[in-house]
Design an enzyme around this catalytic site. Structure first.
Site, PDB file in Angstrom:
ATOM      1  CD1 TRP A 119      40.897  41.916  46.364  1.00 35.36           C
ATOM      2  CD2 TRP A 119      38.680  42.533  45.661  1.00 35.36           C
ATOM      3  NE1 TRP A 119      40.362  42.364  47.374  1.00 35.36           N
ATOM      4  CE2 TRP A 119      39.262  42.669  47.182  1.00 35.36           C
ATOM      5  CE3 TRP A 119      37.625  43.082  45.452  1.00 35.36           C
ATOM      6  CZ2 TRP A 119      38.175  43.208  48.141  1.00 35.36           C
ATOM      7  CZ3 TRP A 119      36.650  43.425  46.132  1.00 35.36           C
ATOM      8  CH2 TRP A 119      36.860  43.675  47.489  1.00 35.36           C
TER       9      TRP A 119
ATOM     10  CD  GLU B  72      47.196  44.526  36.810  1.00 37.21           C
ATOM     11  OE1 GLU B  72      48.416  44.637  36.473  1.00 37.21           O
ATOM     12  OE2 GLU B  72      46.390  44.141  36.162  1.00 37.21           O
TER      13      GLU B  72
ATOM     14  N   GLY C 213      30.684  71.493  36.515  1.00 43.68           N
ATOM     15  CA  GLY C 213      29.963  72.264  37.777  1.00 43.68           C
ATOM     16  C   GLY C 213      28.827  70.962  38.190  1.00 43.68           C
TER      17      GLY C 213
ATOM     18  NE  ARG D 245      27.079  76.112  31.956  1.00 43.36           N
ATOM     19  CZ  ARG D 245      25.705  76.016  32.291  1.00 43.36           C
ATOM     20  NH1 ARG D 245      24.755  75.875  31.411  1.00 43.36           N
ATOM     21  NH2 ARG D 245      25.544  76.237  33.291  1.00 43.36           N
TER      22      ARG D 245
ATOM     23  CD  GLU E 267      45.404  33.266  48.939  1.00 43.57           C
ATOM     24  OE1 GLU E 267      45.494  33.411  50.298  1.00 43.57           O
ATOM     25  OE2 GLU E 267      45.886  32.599  48.377  1.00 43.57           O
TER      26      GLU E 267
END
Ligand code: COS
Length: 380
Positions: free
Chosen positions: A157, A363, A339, A268, A128
């Site tokens: 919620w 929860e 990054g 990369r 609530e």
């Protein structure tokens, strides 16, 4: 990355293959656009329902898949690795089916085939606006009037607000404390049940969340789940199972972030070689991979206790706590691996990091999990 799994039956391997195929075909290509539009993918949920993935841990005779919890959770994990909001929707729906499946009388159980087949989507109304952690203090009232309960109050919620077909309402039919709480199952179309404006959330934007106002909503008395005064125990035992679902979602999200970071680090190049070859990053990736495996192992160990009919509520709290903290750390580290590119929306890792945060809250916050665990220590 392929995860080595031991599943209990050949059927479970087939189920996981099906879930992986659906996740690749229906979830991965659509997640970014639905998240960007903050749109709930109701049709995707229908597709999963028709494939039998919305009622996996429930008995066959009421339309479920009769799967052990450890299998259901691994399906959930695969879905979460592609689209967390969809996996969370499956987990919340499975939670919302629990009160009727475990405590509902004959009349209510007639609804189960449509619930478990996904034709009817569920929501779970416990929290609530003034309190979520102290669930036993809830104030939404249900007063018996002839053949109905008249429900007044506000729930907060609520996942699937505006889209759910049925609501579990935990409400006060008696005096203060846990013993005064009951559980009602209401049709979403009931006059006086009014979903409010959707919340604008940090992540998980394709998952609709809002308050629900109950303004004298008349819920037929035969929609009482279990007995009057047993609602708190129903809510808590449902959450024991639900917390395992959230843990599995966290494992899937963390696995997705790890896979993305590993693929990026191998591609990369800096200083003339892939950045994964630098020990600083290689060891970071190794720690991420180890944490994901540990979270999965803890979650499945708790599920196996549940499958064996043993008490598992404390182990579920540990799994929820550890897996969601792991997801937060692994997704944050995935951003670091990329990054500057990790900080922009061109790559999904910034979204993963925003999504991980909510898993530490829903929860039962991770502080509540620690409370549950610490209270149990030293008890027989
Ligand atoms: N399963 C079955 N029964 C349970 C239970 C469980 N997991 N946990 C508690 N109960 C029972 C207790 O046995 C007790 O019954 P008796 O009165 O017959 O002894 C009763 O429920 C009250 O339990 P307790 O005294 O532990 O209640 P508290 O008010 O202290 O609350 C916590 C316990 C904090 C653990 C509970 O309120 C909680 O989990 N809060 C978080 C709620 C939450 O997860 N909200 C998220 C919203 S859903 S998205």
């Amino acid at each position: 990355m392929t995860v080595a799994r031991i599943l209990p039956t050949p059927e479970a391997y087939e189920l996981l293959d099906l879930a992986t195929e659906l996740a690749d075909r229906e979830l991965a290509p659509q997640v970014e656009s639905f998240e960007a539009r903050a749109e709930f993918p109701r049709d995707v949920l229908r597709t999963l329902g028709r494939a039998g993935l919305l009622g996996l841990p429930y008995p066959e005779e009421v339309g479920g898949g009769a799967q052990p919890y450890e299998v259901y959770l691994q399906v959930l994990e695969v879905l979460a690795s592609r689209w967390l909001a969809v996996a969370e929707a499956v987990s919340v729906h499975t939670l919302a089916c629990y009160p009727v499946a475990a405590y509902g009388g004959e009349q209510l159980r007639k609804l189960l085939p449509d619930m478990l087949g996904g034709e009817l989507l569920g929501a779970y109304c416990l929290s609530e606006p003034q309190g979520g952690s102290d669930a036993a203090a809830l104030t939404t009232k249900a007063v018996r009037d002839d053949d109905a309960y008249v429900v007044t109050g506000t729930k907060a919620w609520i996942t699937h607000a505006h889209h759910a077909d049925f609501y579990n309402i935990f409400c006060r039919t008696g005096g203060p404390g846990p013993a005064g709480i009951s559980c009602l199952l209401a049709d979403a179309g009931t006059a006086g049940i009014v979903p409010q404006a959707p919340e604008k959330t940090m992540g998980l934007r394709s998952s609709p969340i809002a308050q629900i106002a109950f303004d004298g909503a008349r819920v037929p008395a035969d929609r009482l789940v279990g007995e009057e005064g047993t609602g708190f125990k129903i809510a808590m035992s449902a959450l024991d199972s639900g917390r395992l679902g959230i843990a599995a979602c966290a494992v899937g999200l963390a696995q997705g972030a790890l896979d993305y970071a590993v693929a990026y680090a191998r591609e990369r190049e800096q200083f003339g070689r892939p950045i994964a070859e630098f020990q600083g990053l290689g060891f970071l990736l190794a720690d991420m991979a180890t944490a994901v495996s540990a979270a999965r192992a803890l979650t499945l160990a708790a599920a196996r206790l549940r499958d064996a009919g043993r008490p598992y509520s404390i182990e579920a709290a540990k799994a929820k706590l550890f897996a969601t903290d792991t997801a937060m750390r692994v997704t944050t580290d995935a951003v670091q691996v990329l990054g500057g590119y990790g900080y922009v929306a061109d790559h999904p890792v910034e979204r993963y990091m925003r999504e991980a945060k909510v898993l530490q809250i829903v929860e039962g916050t991770n502080q509540i999990q620690r409370l549950v665990i610490s209270r149990s220590l030293g008890r027989p």
